[in-house]
Each structure stands twice: as C-alpha cells, then as structure tokens.
Design a protein around this motif. Structure first.
Motif, PDB file in Angstrom:
ATOM      1  N   ARG A  83      58.463   0.309 -17.415  1.00 21.09           N
ATOM      2  CA  ARG A  83      58.701  -1.135 -17.397  1.00 21.09           C
ATOM      3  C   ARG A  83      57.524  -1.851 -16.754  1.00 21.09           C
ATOM      4  NH1 ARG A  83      63.538  -4.261 -16.272  1.00 21.09           N
ATOM      5  NH2 ARG A  83      62.902  -6.411 -16.687  1.00 21.09           N
ATOM      6  N   LYS A  84      57.302  -3.099 -17.160  1.00 24.71           N
ATOM      7  CA  LYS A  84      56.365  -3.963 -16.443  1.00 24.71           C
ATOM      8  C   LYS A  84      57.017  -5.318 -16.247  1.00 24.71           C
ATOM      9  CE  LYS A  84      53.934  -5.453 -20.621  1.00 24.71           C
ATOM     10  NZ  LYS A  84      52.621  -5.640 -21.268  1.00 24.71           N
ATOM     11  N   GLY A  85      56.376  -6.161 -15.435  1.00 27.24           N
ATOM     12  CA  GLY A  85      56.960  -7.457 -15.126  1.00 27.24           C
ATOM     13  C   GLY A  85      57.777  -7.392 -13.844  1.00 27.24           C
ATOM     14  N   THR A  86      58.711  -8.332 -13.694  1.00 28.30           N
ATOM     15  CA  THR A  86      59.490  -8.441 -12.461  1.00 28.30           C
ATOM     16  C   THR A  86      60.792  -7.668 -12.575  1.00 28.30           C
ATOM     17  OG1 THR A  86      58.530 -10.586 -11.970  1.00 28.30           O
ATOM     18  CG2 THR A  86      60.633 -10.068 -10.916  1.00 28.30           C
ATOM     19  N   LEU A  87      61.045  -6.795 -11.588  1.00 27.23           N
ATOM     20  CA  LEU A  87      62.261  -5.966 -11.573  1.00 27.23           C
ATOM     21  C   LEU A  87      63.063  -6.241 -10.316  1.00 27.23           C
ATOM     22  CD1 LEU A  87      60.220  -4.355 -13.477  1.00 27.23           C
ATOM     23  CD2 LEU A  87      61.614  -2.369 -12.930  1.00 27.23           C
ATOM     24  N   ASN A  88      64.376  -6.248 -10.483  1.00 25.84           N
ATOM     25  CA  ASN A  88      65.278  -6.441  -9.349  1.00 25.84           C
ATOM     26  C   ASN A  88      65.789  -5.099  -8.851  1.00 25.84           C
ATOM     27  OD1 ASN A  88      65.329  -9.397  -9.226  1.00 25.84           O
ATOM     28  ND2 ASN A  88      66.201  -9.214 -11.280  1.00 25.84           N
ATOM     29  N   LEU A  89      66.410  -5.127  -7.666  1.00 20.59           N
ATOM     30  CA  LEU A  89      66.953  -3.897  -7.088  1.00 20.59           C
ATOM     31  C   LEU A  89      67.862  -3.205  -8.097  1.00 20.59           C
ATOM     32  CD1 LEU A  89      67.854  -5.083  -3.475  1.00 20.59           C
ATOM     33  CD2 LEU A  89      65.745  -4.038  -4.294  1.00 20.59           C
ATOM     34  N   GLY A  90      67.692  -1.888  -8.219  1.00 19.20           N
ATOM     35  CA  GLY A  90      68.535  -1.107  -9.126  1.00 19.20           C
ATOM     36  C   GLY A  90      68.022  -1.035 -10.548  1.00 19.20           C
ATOM     37  N   ASP A  91      67.084  -1.906 -10.897  1.00 20.18           N
ATOM     38  CA  ASP A  91      66.558  -1.847 -12.272  1.00 20.18           C
ATOM     39  C   ASP A  91      65.821  -0.530 -12.509  1.00 20.18           C
ATOM     40  OD1 ASP A  91      67.512  -4.350 -12.847  1.00 20.18           O
ATOM     41  OD2 ASP A  91      65.554  -5.351 -12.820  1.00 20.18           O
ATOM     42  N   VAL A  92      65.803  -0.093 -13.744  1.00 18.67           N
ATOM     43  CA  VAL A  92      65.077   1.128 -14.117  1.00 18.67           C
ATOM     44  C   VAL A  92      63.609   0.780 -14.342  1.00 18.67           C
ATOM     45  CG1 VAL A  92      64.840   2.946 -15.839  1.00 18.67           C
ATOM     46  CG2 VAL A  92      67.117   2.190 -15.122  1.00 18.67           C
ATOM     47  N   ALA A  93      62.736   1.459 -13.591  1.00 19.44           N
ATOM     48  CA  ALA A  93      61.295   1.206 -13.699  1.00 19.44           C
ATOM     49  C   ALA A  93      60.628   2.166 -14.670  1.00 19.44           C
ATOM     50  CB  ALA A  93      60.642   1.321 -12.329  1.00 19.44           C
ATOM     51  N   VAL A  94      61.132   3.390 -14.735  1.00 19.81           N
ATOM     52  CA  VAL A  94      60.509   4.395 -15.604  1.00 19.81           C
ATOM     53  C   VAL A  94      61.544   5.438 -16.004  1.00 19.81           C
ATOM     54  CG1 VAL A  94      59.715   5.781 -13.632  1.00 19.81           C
ATOM     55  CG2 VAL A  94      58.565   6.011 -15.834  1.00 19.81           C
ATOM     56  N   VAL A  95      61.414   5.918 -17.231  1.00 23.59           N
ATOM     57  CA  VAL A  95      62.221   7.040 -17.695  1.00 23.59           C
ATOM     58  C   VAL A  95      61.277   8.064 -18.319  1.00 23.59           C
ATOM     59  CG1 VAL A  95      63.946   7.853 -19.341  1.00 23.59           C
ATOM     60  CG2 VAL A  95      64.296   5.703 -18.154  1.00 23.59           C
ATOM     61  N   VAL A  96      61.433   9.327 -17.889  1.00 22.46           N
ATOM     62  CA  VAL A  96      60.754  10.443 -18.531  1.00 22.46           C
ATOM     63  C   VAL A  96      61.847  11.351 -19.080  1.00 22.46           C
ATOM     64  CG1 VAL A  96      59.244  12.440 -18.228  1.00 22.46           C
ATOM     65  CG2 VAL A  96      58.837  10.351 -16.899  1.00 22.46           C
ATOM     66  N   ALA A  97      61.759  11.704 -20.341  1.00 18.03           N
ATOM     67  CA  ALA A  97      62.732  12.636 -20.914  1.00 18.03           C
ATOM     68  C   ALA A  97      61.986  13.697 -21.700  1.00 18.03           C
ATOM     69  CB  ALA A  97      63.714  11.895 -21.827  1.00 18.03           C
ATOM     70  N   VAL A  98      62.389  14.949 -21.510  1.00 19.03           N
ATOM     71  CA  VAL A  98      61.756  16.064 -22.230  1.00 19.03           C
ATOM     72  C   VAL A  98      62.836  16.965 -22.805  1.00 19.03           C
ATOM     73  CG1 VAL A  98      59.778  16.019 -20.653  1.00 19.03           C
ATOM     74  CG2 VAL A  98      61.609  17.674 -20.283  1.00 19.03           C
ATOM     75  N   ALA A  99      62.502  17.605 -23.905  1.00 15.58           N
ATOM     76  CA  ALA A  99      63.413  18.578 -24.514  1.00 15.58           C
ATOM     77  C   ALA A  99      62.674  19.886 -24.694  1.00 15.58           C
ATOM     78  CB  ALA A  99      63.910  18.064 -25.860  1.00 15.58           C
ATOM     79  N   THR A 100      63.298  20.975 -24.221  1.00 15.53           N
ATOM     80  CA  THR A 100      62.708  22.317 -24.322  1.00 15.53           C
ATOM     81  C   THR A 100      63.807  23.299 -24.735  1.00 15.53           C
ATOM     82  OG1 THR A 100      63.183  22.764 -22.000  1.00 15.53           O
ATOM     83  CG2 THR A 100      61.013  21.875 -22.483  1.00 15.53           C
TER      84      THR A 100
END
Lengths: 140, 80
Positions: A83-100
């Motif tokens: 994410r970029k821009g303005t985030l409030n408490l609890g907001d998701v800033a980044v997600v990494v997901a992998v499948a193996t």
C-alpha cells in the motif's frame, strides 16, 4: 508462475492476494500481513504515510522474487501487494503470499521476501504522532 | 549537460522540491553527483544512508550518468 506484484493507493484485498497464488501444484500457502501499529519506539502513532518510487519499487520487488525462485526452485506462485498513501491504525500495509508444494519452503520463502523487501524496495514510511511526523529509519 | 534528479522521502524534504536539475558533475559519475549533492545540502550527509538509483537500479559510485538516465536519490527505505 508470473508473480503478482503491485503497489496501490487503495485498501489491500487480502483474500484476492491469497487467491492469486492458489494452484493445484501447491500443498501450502503462506502469507505475511503487515498492519499499522499504534506505537513506535514508545511514541503513539496516529497514522502512517507511505511514499513509493513505483517503477523502481516494482523493479526491485521483481528482483527479490526472482531471488526467491532461485533459492526455492519448488516455489510455485508469489503475490506481493504494498500500500501507499495515508494509512490508519489497523490498515493492511503489505501482503506477501507464496504457494509451495510443502510447508517448510512456504515459511522460508515468505520470510525471505518480506525481509528483503524491507531492505531494498523503494518505499518510505512517515509516522505521524500526536506532536509531529518523522521519516522512519532516515537517521542513525 | 544537465541532469534531472528525482527526490523521495526525506531527501525531498531536505532539498525542498520533488525534482532537481543540475549541471552534470565532472566526472559525470554517481559518486561525484553524491559528493556535490552533499556539499549543496549538508543534511543529506546526516542520513543513515543515501543511495543513487539509475534507471530503477541501485548504482555504484563509479557508474557513469547522463542526461537520458532516470536518476533518483534513495534515502533509507522503510517499506513493510
């Protein structure tokens, strides 16, 4: 196995990121979700402002994921959304997901990607406190 | 030969604008550019680090730069 990489000023859809890595070849999906915390170094945080140099961030993120594919050749799918821009408490800033195929590599690859992202991807974070703001990690 | 430098995060605050045009240093290298920027804006020297990116890649000090390159100052990153 083209990775799903994006930087967005909209709320991150975590379910969509997980769905993006779904594949019948994988028996494990692992994810990391970074969220906005209410304090930093003892100071109360009101919100965060993320700034991104998008073209370079995506280039560097591509390098990080390519390194992960080299280290774990069994790695199937990868999704990273920041994410970029303005985030409030609890907001998701980044997600990494992998499948193996199996779980051990899914933990290792997911951790490698988020750890390396933090070192090289051109995104900056400005914390807003009750009494001012500060660019995170800027000074020694 | 003029260079255009993109500034992000705290480097934009220090310089006071999002881009900067300046004559190329001699020699026209990443290292000479950083030296000149630090001389003009001493607060850049107080940062934990300040890298230079050329065409979306981190660039070593000896790398040559020219007017057609996309150049940016990269202060310490803090994603995640």
């Amino acid at each position: 196995m083209t990775p799903h990489l994006s930087i967005t000023d909209q709320s991150i859809d975590v379910a969509a990121a997980l769905a993006a890595v779904q594949t019948d070849a994988a028996g494990a999906v692992n994810s990391f979700i970074g969220t906005v915390r209410n304090q930093s170094g003892g100071r109360r945080v009101r919100r965060l402002h993320y700034e991104s140099y998008d073209s370079m961030a995506l280039t560097q993120l591509g390098h990080v994921v390519a390194q992960a594919y080299e280290k774990w050749p069994m790695l199937q799918e990868v999704a990273v959304v920041h994410r970029k821009g303005t985030l409030n408490l609890g907001d998701v800033a980044v997600v990494v997901a992998v499948a193996t195929p199996h779980r051990a590599e899914s933990f290792a690859a997911c951790q490698f990607i988020i750890d390396t992202l933090k070192q090289v991807v051109t995104i900056w974070k400005r914390e807003e406190y009750e009494d001012g703001t500060e660019w995170v990690a800027a000074h020694p | 030969m003029a260079l255009k430098i993109a500034l992000f995060g705290i480097t934009r605050d220090i310089v006071g604008q999002p881009t900067l045009e300046m004559p190329a240093p001699a020699p026209a290298t990443v290292g000479a550019l950083l030296d000149r920027m630090r001389a003009s804006y001493p607060a850049l020297g107080q940062l934990r680090s300040c890298a230079v990116a050329v065409n979306n890649e981190y660039a070593p000090a000896e790398q040559a730069i020219g007017p057609n390159d996309e150049i940016a100052l990269i202060p310490p990153v803090a994603g995640g």
